[in-house]
Design a protein around this motif. Structure first.
Motif, mmCIF file in Angstrom:
data_model
loop_
_atom_site.group_PDB
_atom_site.id
_atom_site.type_symbol
_atom_site.label_atom_id
_atom_site.label_comp_id
_atom_site.label_asym_id
_atom_site.label_seq_id
_atom_site.Cartn_x
_atom_site.Cartn_y
_atom_site.Cartn_z
ATOM 1 N N GLU A 168 0.796 -1.221 0.000
ATOM 2 C CA GLU A 168 0.000 0.000 0.000
ATOM 3 C C GLU A 168 0.831 1.275 0.000
ATOM 4 O O GLU A 168 0.295 2.364 -0.206
ATOM 5 C CB GLU A 168 -0.981 0.013 1.174
ATOM 6 N N GLN A 169 2.165 1.174 0.212
ATOM 7 C CA GLN A 169 2.994 2.370 0.080
ATOM 8 C C GLN A 169 3.045 2.822 -1.379
ATOM 9 O O GLN A 169 3.354 3.988 -1.668
ATOM 10 C CB GLN A 169 4.416 2.125 0.608
ATOM 11 N N ASN A 170 2.724 1.905 -2.313
ATOM 12 C CA ASN A 170 2.626 2.260 -3.728
ATOM 13 C C ASN A 170 1.193 2.592 -4.130
ATOM 14 O O ASN A 170 0.948 3.565 -4.842
ATOM 15 C CB ASN A 170 3.135 1.119 -4.612
ATOM 16 N N TYR A 171 0.268 1.743 -3.675
ATOM 17 C CA TYR A 171 -1.135 1.914 -4.051
ATOM 18 C C TYR A 171 -1.993 1.457 -2.883
ATOM 19 O O TYR A 171 -1.892 0.303 -2.452
ATOM 20 C CB TYR A 171 -1.445 1.092 -5.309
ATOM 21 N N LEU A 172 -2.815 2.331 -2.391
ATOM 22 C CA LEU A 172 -3.557 2.077 -1.156
ATOM 23 C C LEU A 172 -4.586 0.963 -1.300
ATOM 24 O O LEU A 172 -4.976 0.346 -0.314
ATOM 25 C CB LEU A 172 -4.245 3.374 -0.711
ATOM 26 N N PHE A 173 -5.010 0.689 -2.558
ATOM 27 C CA PHE A 173 -6.126 -0.219 -2.768
ATOM 28 C C PHE A 173 -5.690 -1.580 -3.307
ATOM 29 O O PHE A 173 -4.626 -1.718 -3.908
ATOM 30 C CB PHE A 173 -7.136 0.409 -3.730
ATOM 31 N N TYR A 174 -6.574 -2.548 -3.106
ATOM 32 C CA TYR A 174 -6.340 -3.925 -3.556
ATOM 33 C C TYR A 174 -7.626 -4.433 -4.203
ATOM 34 O O TYR A 174 -8.729 -4.164 -3.720
ATOM 35 C CB TYR A 174 -5.962 -4.793 -2.359
ATOM 36 N N ASP A 175 -7.493 -5.179 -5.288
ATOM 37 C CA ASP A 175 -8.647 -5.766 -5.959
ATOM 38 C C ASP A 175 -9.118 -6.974 -5.158
ATOM 39 O O ASP A 175 -8.457 -8.010 -5.128
ATOM 40 C CB ASP A 175 -8.258 -6.176 -7.381
#
Length: 216
Positions: free
Chosen positions: A158-165
């Motif tokens: 999440e340090q790159n992208y806060l969300f997850y599919d």
């Protein structure tokens, strides 16, 4: 606008709290006596960037920010009473016989979308934490809450992208977000913030206060 306050007075818990327990999660509504004052301060303060890297989408697709009140000179009696009440609920409802503790600081998570129509299958990264989590929902939107998953947590980036599919994840249940509600659950449950309608947090901020109890 400068707003001076005494932390342990501002975050005083209400009297005659009525916890509810479903076997996994403790839910306490109307937790703070001064909720309106807390919300006023939360809505009138700068917040700094949180969880970022050189290729992060923070401040590109969304705002993920953190506010911390260290509370370095607390009224020790009031601080201990506040934490003791929460720990006593944990010990009682979860039959916990190990010593747990938390610090006196206040940690706020702020989130806001920068894009419209974000897909609902993208949610905050499922993860696990310490012994027991205490989350206070502060913003005025009853929109989603916290999802408890049946799956083990994925590698957290999440340090790159806060969300997850989460399309292939199974949700055990969702703890509904209600303003001035406190929820408590074991940190080893795979969980993550959940938003029903991402467009609501395009205009408004999602604001939570979190407290972590750890084993001593």
């Amino acid at each position: 606008m400068i707003i001076p306050f005494i932390p342990e007075d501002l975050f005083e818990l209400n009297n005659n709290l009525q916890p509810q327990f479903d076997g996994k999660v403790i839910i306490i509504d109307d937790i703070f006596k001064n909720y309106k004052d807390i919300l006023h301060i939360c809505n009138n303060t700068p917040v700094e960037q949180w969880k970022s890297s050189h290729n992060s989408l923070n401040f590109v697709d969304y705002y993920d920010c953190r506010l911390t009140y260290l509370n370095p000179y607390p009224d020790n009696n009031k601080a201990k009473n506040r934490l003791n009440l929460l720990s006593s609920l944990i010990n009682s409802y979860y039959s916990n016989n190990q010593n747990i503790s938390s610090d006196y600081s206040f940690y706020f998570n702020y989130f806001k979308n920068k894009k419209h129509n974000f897909p609902n299958h993208f949610q905050f990264y499922p993860h696990i934490d310490q012994a027991f989590n205490v989350i206070f929902y502060l913003d005025k939107q009853s929109n989603g809450g916290t999802a408890i998953y049946k799956n083990p947590p994925p590698l957290n980036l999440e340090q790159n992208y806060l969300f997850y599919d989460i399309s292939k994840f199974s949700i055990d249940y969702i703890i509904p977000s209600v303003p001035n509600r406190c929820v408590i659950f074991p940190g080893n449950l795979c969980h993550g913030g959940y938003i029903e309608d991402h467009n609501i947090y395009y205009d408004d901020w999602r604001i939570n206060l979190v407290t972590f109890f750890k084993l001593e």
